[in-house]
Design a protein around this motif. Structure first.
Motif, mmCIF file in Angstrom:
data_model
loop_
_atom_site.group_PDB
_atom_site.id
_atom_site.type_symbol
_atom_site.label_atom_id
_atom_site.label_comp_id
_atom_site.label_asym_id
_atom_site.label_seq_id
_atom_site.Cartn_x
_atom_site.Cartn_y
_atom_site.Cartn_z
ATOM 1 N N UNK A 104 -98.688 -37.863 -10.108
ATOM 2 C CA UNK A 104 -99.379 -37.821 -11.392
ATOM 3 C C UNK A 104 -100.115 -36.510 -11.601
ATOM 4 N N UNK A 105 -100.603 -36.334 -12.822
ATOM 5 C CA UNK A 105 -101.405 -35.161 -13.141
ATOM 6 C C UNK A 105 -102.760 -35.182 -12.468
ATOM 7 N N UNK A 106 -103.087 -36.272 -11.809
ATOM 8 C CA UNK A 106 -104.363 -36.402 -11.107
ATOM 9 C C UNK A 106 -104.204 -36.214 -9.601
ATOM 10 N N UNK A 107 -103.164 -35.517 -9.200
ATOM 11 C CA UNK A 107 -102.883 -35.263 -7.788
ATOM 12 C C UNK A 107 -104.089 -34.638 -7.083
ATOM 13 N N UNK A 108 -104.656 -33.597 -7.680
ATOM 14 C CA UNK A 108 -105.777 -32.905 -7.045
ATOM 15 C C UNK A 108 -107.015 -33.795 -6.949
ATOM 16 N N UNK A 109 -107.209 -34.647 -7.945
ATOM 17 C CA UNK A 109 -108.326 -35.588 -7.905
ATOM 18 C C UNK A 109 -108.159 -36.534 -6.722
ATOM 19 N N UNK A 110 -106.926 -36.994 -6.510
ATOM 20 C CA UNK A 110 -106.646 -37.882 -5.392
ATOM 21 C C UNK A 110 -106.947 -37.199 -4.061
ATOM 22 N N UNK A 111 -106.595 -35.920 -3.950
ATOM 23 C CA UNK A 111 -106.883 -35.197 -2.715
ATOM 24 C C UNK A 111 -108.386 -35.101 -2.469
ATOM 25 N N UNK A 112 -109.134 -34.857 -3.514
ATOM 26 C CA UNK A 112 -110.584 -34.773 -3.370
ATOM 27 C C UNK A 112 -111.168 -36.116 -2.934
ATOM 28 N N UNK B 239 -102.748 -41.216 7.795
ATOM 29 C CA UNK B 239 -102.680 -40.744 6.409
ATOM 30 C C UNK B 239 -101.241 -40.662 5.913
ATOM 31 N N UNK B 240 -101.023 -41.174 4.709
ATOM 32 C CA UNK B 240 -99.742 -41.062 4.024
ATOM 33 C C UNK B 240 -99.959 -40.152 2.822
ATOM 34 N N UNK B 241 -99.364 -38.994 2.839
ATOM 35 C CA UNK B 241 -99.526 -38.024 1.757
ATOM 36 C C UNK B 241 -98.261 -38.007 0.914
ATOM 37 N N UNK B 242 -98.405 -38.133 -0.402
ATOM 38 C CA UNK B 242 -97.277 -38.067 -1.334
ATOM 39 C C UNK B 242 -97.358 -36.737 -2.069
ATOM 40 N N UNK B 243 -96.300 -35.947 -1.994
ATOM 41 C CA UNK B 243 -96.288 -34.644 -2.644
ATOM 42 C C UNK B 243 -96.186 -34.805 -4.157
ATOM 43 N N UNK B 244 -96.342 -33.701 -4.862
ATOM 44 C CA UNK B 244 -96.210 -33.722 -6.322
ATOM 45 C C UNK B 244 -94.806 -34.112 -6.759
ATOM 46 N N UNK C 103 -98.080 -43.852 -11.123
ATOM 47 C CA UNK C 103 -97.451 -43.989 -9.798
ATOM 48 C C UNK C 103 -98.493 -44.202 -8.698
ATOM 49 N N UNK C 104 -99.622 -44.801 -9.039
ATOM 50 C CA UNK C 104 -100.614 -45.040 -8.006
ATOM 51 C C UNK C 104 -101.706 -45.989 -8.448
ATOM 52 N N UNK C 105 -102.244 -45.725 -9.615
ATOM 53 C CA UNK C 105 -103.332 -46.544 -10.144
ATOM 54 C C UNK C 105 -102.814 -47.576 -11.139
#
Length: 375
Positions: free
Chosen positions: A15-23, A41-46, A114-116
């Protein structure tokens, strides 16, 4: 001390909130009690590619195994690029690479599509694993502004006047919807993608030209658009914590640094003013809590939510704005700050959310999905 809980953290996303999720993930990883939890940790790329990190928490300082990279000037965790075992097997009881206990519970730290929106929640329910937060229904309803507002209307919750339409309707008869918005809402008004969060794609339109441009912009992010009336109001929020018998925090207030509380004001400049508790009459605070509880139960929320309100400046009329089923956990996020002011520190809040995930899972195990208890 007994065996640690093996906690899977899922973050990043398409999503467009990828960076927010990382924070959010960085903040949560920094506050978890590693005496209680093993972390994978499970990291999903852009691009939607999954990466699984090595298990953390087995030794002091294990969080340092994560590589830190700058995003907007701040360090965020990026999981080492390791091969991904079959996903459902890994989540639903398969032993982690190199041995160790299976994952006990998952904390999806994903914001936006795709997450929330219920997608990852559906995956976790198929995998039959406990997870923090709302299920498929509440996540989907809370993410989609049009659906959410229809539920609020059914519950009799006061809200701003709005109009909505999809891309095909707009392309077929844009002039009709322009007239609808101008007559029902007037200017200025807010144009939003229906299915997105963190104020991404939102524009304040002050005339017809800006309205058309804002609608075209919103359609970049979703196939449906909602247009809402402008209310000169204070922005009041509360945090909800629980499942079927949730608790409500003290209210907080946001004074945006920008014209409205957009993405930059929320996550980038850090200049918005926060007042916790909000300086509002006790009667108004009680009304906020009551409406938040009704909204949370109406969408069948679970675990956590932040409920946002408008308090009109002219007459003190309260309007519900939205329910956010996966609010941010960044250092300047309202959700944990309001619970801190309510007497629940960050670490204890995380423990409580994980406890609620196990309780929700146990409750779901009592349901006869196969209908074997019937005739």
């Amino acid at each position: 001390m007994g065996q640690k809980v093996h906690l899977g953290l899922i973050y990043g996303g398409k999503s467009g909130e990828h960076d927010v999720s990382l924070r959010t993930a960085f903040a949560v990883m920094g506050e978890l009690d590693y005496a209680k939890y093993e972390i994978t940790p499970f990291y999903i790329t852009r691009l939607g590619e999954w990466r699984v990190g090595s298990m953390l928490g087995g030794q002091p300082g294990a969080i340092d195994e994560l590589r830190l990279e700058p995003v907007d000037g701040a360090p965020v965790p990026v999981v080492p690029d390791l091969p991904l075992a079959p996903l459902l097997d890994r989540l639903a009881g398969g032993a982690p690479a190199g041995g160790g206990q299976p994952i006990d519970v998952v904390f999806p730290l994903l914001h936006g599509t795709f997450g929330e929106d219920g997608t990852i929640q559906g995956l976790l329910e198929i995998a039959d694993i406990p997870f923090v937060g709302a299920g498929v229904l509440a996540s989907a309803a809370g993410m989609d502004k049009i659906t959410m507002k229809k539920i609020f209307a059914y519950e009799g919750l006061p809200q701003c006047v709005f109009r909505y339409f999809n891309r095909a309707q707009w392309e077929k008869d844009a002039s009709f919807f322009i007239m609808e918005c101008e007559v029902a809402l007037g200017y200025p008004c807010f144009v939003k993608p229906s299915n997105l969060g963190s104020s991404v794609g939102i524009t304040k339109a002050k005339n017809r030209e800006e309205l058309i441009a804002a609608i075209d912009f919103a359609f970049r992010f979703d196939r449906r658009v909602i247009v809402e009336e402008f209310v000169d109001a204070r922005e009041i929020e509360v945090s909800v914590l629980g499942n079927d018998d949730p608790k409500i925090s003290v209210p907080g207030e946001i004074a945006p640094s920008n014209e409205f509380y957009d993405y930059k004001a929320k996550y980038v400049d850090g200049k918005s003013t926060i007042h916790i508790p909000a300086n509002i009459p006790n009667k108004t605070a009680e009304a906020v809590r009551d409406m938040a509880l009704r909204a949370f139960l109406a969408i069948d929320g679970a675990g956590l939510s932040r409920v946002d309100f408008f308090l009109r400046k002219t007459d003190g009329q309260l309007f519900i704005n939205e329910v956010n089923t996966m609010p941010g956990f960044t250092p300047i996020s309202m959700y944990p700050l309001m619970w801190k002011e309510s007497g629940l520190p960050y670490k204890d809040l995380l423990d409580k959310l994980i406890e609620l995930a196990f309780k929700r899972y146990a409750d779901r195990q009592t349901i006869d999905y196969g209908g074997s208890g019937g005739n």
